[in-house]
Design a protein around this motif. Structure first.
Motif, PDB file in Angstrom:
ATOM      1  N   LEU A  38      43.048  37.633  11.516  1.00 54.39           N
ATOM      2  CA  LEU A  38      43.822  36.561  10.887  1.00 54.39           C
ATOM      3  C   LEU A  38      44.009  36.777   9.397  1.00 54.39           C
ATOM      4  O   LEU A  38      45.016  36.347   8.826  1.00 54.39           O
ATOM      5  N   SER A  39      43.060  37.459   8.775  1.00 55.87           N
ATOM      6  CA  SER A  39      43.199  37.752   7.343  1.00 55.87           C
ATOM      7  C   SER A  39      44.393  38.670   7.065  1.00 55.87           C
ATOM      8  O   SER A  39      44.895  38.716   5.942  1.00 55.87           O
ATOM      9  N   GLN A  40      44.850  39.389   8.112  1.00 56.66           N
ATOM     10  CA  GLN A  40      45.966  40.325   7.963  1.00 56.66           C
ATOM     11  C   GLN A  40      47.311  39.692   8.319  1.00 56.66           C
ATOM     12  O   GLN A  40      48.357  40.286   8.068  1.00 56.66           O
ATOM     13  N   TRP A  41      47.292  38.521   8.940  1.00 61.96           N
ATOM     14  CA  TRP A  41      48.524  37.879   9.405  1.00 61.96           C
ATOM     15  C   TRP A  41      48.960  36.779   8.449  1.00 61.96           C
ATOM     16  O   TRP A  41      48.136  36.022   7.938  1.00 61.96           O
ATOM     17  N   GLU A  42      50.263  36.649   8.255  1.00 58.44           N
ATOM     18  CA  GLU A  42      50.799  35.566   7.435  1.00 58.44           C
ATOM     19  C   GLU A  42      50.933  34.276   8.233  1.00 58.44           C
ATOM     20  O   GLU A  42      50.829  33.179   7.678  1.00 58.44           O
ATOM     21  N   SER A  43      51.182  34.393   9.541  1.00 60.02           N
ATOM     22  CA  SER A  43      51.283  33.229  10.421  1.00 60.02           C
ATOM     23  C   SER A  43      51.055  33.694  11.854  1.00 60.02           C
ATOM     24  O   SER A  43      51.157  34.892  12.150  1.00 60.02           O
ATOM     25  N   PHE A  44      50.777  32.740  12.753  1.00 59.18           N
ATOM     26  CA  PHE A  44      50.553  33.100  14.154  1.00 59.18           C
ATOM     27  C   PHE A  44      50.636  31.856  15.019  1.00 59.18           C
ATOM     28  O   PHE A  44      50.632  30.713  14.535  1.00 59.18           O
ATOM     29  N   THR A  45      50.717  32.098  16.347  1.00 53.78           N
ATOM     30  CA  THR A  45      50.775  31.039  17.350  1.00 53.78           C
ATOM     31  C   THR A  45      49.508  31.080  18.190  1.00 53.78           C
ATOM     32  O   THR A  45      49.052  32.172  18.563  1.00 53.78           O
ATOM     33  N   ILE A  46      48.957  29.907  18.490  1.00 48.38           N
ATOM     34  CA  ILE A  46      47.810  29.812  19.402  1.00 48.38           C
ATOM     35  C   ILE A  46      48.340  29.525  20.801  1.00 48.38           C
ATOM     36  O   ILE A  46      48.997  28.499  21.023  1.00 48.38           O
ATOM     37  N   CYS A  89      51.405  27.106  21.894  1.00 47.38           N
ATOM     38  CA  CYS A  89      52.337  27.247  23.007  1.00 47.38           C
ATOM     39  C   CYS A  89      51.591  27.070  24.315  1.00 47.38           C
ATOM     40  O   CYS A  89      50.360  27.256  24.378  1.00 47.38           O
ATOM     41  N   ASP A  90      52.326  26.689  25.362  1.00 51.86           N
ATOM     42  CA  ASP A  90      51.692  26.337  26.628  1.00 51.86           C
ATOM     43  C   ASP A  90      52.738  26.401  27.730  1.00 51.86           C
ATOM     44  O   ASP A  90      53.924  26.652  27.473  1.00 51.86           O
ATOM     45  N   VAL A  91      52.298  26.151  28.980  1.00 51.69           N
ATOM     46  CA  VAL A  91      53.215  26.004  30.113  1.00 51.69           C
ATOM     47  C   VAL A  91      53.172  24.578  30.660  1.00 51.69           C
ATOM     48  O   VAL A  91      53.964  24.223  31.529  1.00 51.69           O
TER      49      VAL A  91
END
Length: 381
Positions: free
Chosen positions: A278-286, A312-314
């Motif tokens: 996560l320290s390398q990512w600017e944003s992300f989705t769970i 995100c989900d189903v």
């Protein structure tokens, strides 16, 4: 259970390899300088394991490795006759050319598996270390095959495939141990299964162990293997596995792994995920707007919480709500994170759905997005 288990599992193998003559450096009383020529030390911590030791030691006796071996045993205040059982095998092992070092303590309480492993390592002298649990059984080829791989990868932890006993125990976990790919040994280190190269199969060079270790000696409830595993990765260590079953991995209720709480493991995994990914990512989705996904979000640092652009989900019910509100937040207004269908979400993802639990549906959904594990997503659960 008798030694018939090993006989049955290893049918066709040479169960009576030729004895090697005992040399000057094979006895337990030999001086440290002379014993420094040992190729492999088998590290065996023992605590109240007398009912399993005969099978364990018989399997060590039957290794087909042609180099020099040593068995280093540390008894962590056993209250049964474990020490006596080990000592009864000493002459047979030394006749086979395997030097034996036995020590221990008789305090009122055991000091824990990390302490026992450290003591067994410190009194040993092999150039390579083969970690063996007293309740497991190594197959005849184990030391030989893992030694060969370790020579090529001296800064790596080397594992192998396993057979779980009793058969059918922990089916999902066992399947994962044996089928995770070489790349996934690295990418799936954040999952709840723990080390992708499991501790009962570890084999490594002494030099690498000394650079990474020692094991944490916090005692009962401390995941000394996971702590060591993560530190090895931090220092640039590699991971590899012999894709052959080399260990009968016993499941029973008294195993020390049961003393480690899920919450302890969870916190370590979150910390390592934040540090390495996560320290390398600017944003992300769970990926998972349910309990596990929300728990991960709440455990993140404030900086990483701000990087979560969506769940995100189903589940249509979760999606129709439109967002997740972080009620415990001290921020005003409270953070509201969108909840999207997975097809409408964007990478990178942290997957908080357990592997091999949805009949392949989650895996199919993930595969449909044509993403690359280790770049576009990581599994967390």
């Amino acid at each position: 259970m008798s030694s018939g288990l090993l006989q049955q599992r290893c049918s066709g193998a040479d169960m009576n390899p030729p004895k090697r003559p005992r040399t000057a450096d094979s006895g337990a009383e030999t001086g440290k300088e002379e014993r420094n020529t040992v190729d492999v030390s088998i590290i065996l911590p023992v605590y109240n394991a007398s009912c399993w030791l005969d099978e364990c030691l018989q399997a060590i006796l039957q290794q087909d490795f042609t180099g020099s071996m040593e068995l280093s045993v540390f008894d962590d205040a056993s209250t049964d006759d474990s020490r006596k059982v080990v000592e009864s095998w000493k002459e047979r092992l030394e006749t086979r050319g395997i030097s034996v070092v036995i020590s221990g303590h008789s305090s009122a309480q055991p000091r824990g598996v990390g302490y026992a492993k450290n003591k067994a390592v410190s009194q040993s002298c092999g150039k390579y270390l083969c970690f063996q649990d007293a309740d497991d059984i190594m197959l005849p080829e184990r030391v030989c095959l893992q030694y060969e791989v370790s020579l090529l990868h001296p800064n790596s932890l080397i594992g192998c495939r396993v057979q779980r006993f009793p058969e059918g125990s922990t089916e999902r976990y066992t399947r994962w141990i044996n089928t995770v790919s070489q790349d996934q040994l690295i990418t799936q280190v954040y999952t709840s299964h723990g080390p992708t190269v499991i501790m009962p199969t570890w084999f490594c060079s002494r030099n690498w162990f000394l650079k990474v270790g020692p094991f944490d000696e916090g005692g009962k409830g401390v995941p000394e293997d996971l702590l060591f595993f993560y530190q090895s990765l931090r220092l640039g260590g590699g991971l590899s596995r012999v894709d052959q079953c080399l260990l009968i991995y016993r499941y029973h209720e008294k195993a020390t792994t049961h003393s480690v709480t899920e919450e302890t493991i969870w916190k370590l995994r979150v910390e390592f995920l934040q540090e390495r990914v996560l320290s390398q990512w600017e944003s992300f989705t769970i990926w998972n707007a349910g309990k596990q996904g929300r728990k991960l979000y709440r455990c993140l640092s404030p900086t990483n919480q701000k990087k979560v652009k969506a769940f995100c989900d189903v589940d249509e019910n979760k999606i129709q709500k439109g967002f997740y509100t972080y009620e415990e937040s001290k921020e005003r207004p409270k953070p509201k994170i969108p909840v999207l269908h997975y097809k409408d979400a964007s990478a990178p993802f942290i997957i908080c759905v357990k592997l091999d639990m949805t009949g392949g549906v989650m895996e199919e959904n993930l595969n449909s997005l044509l993403l690359k594990e280790g770049i576009d997503f990581y599994h967390f659960n």
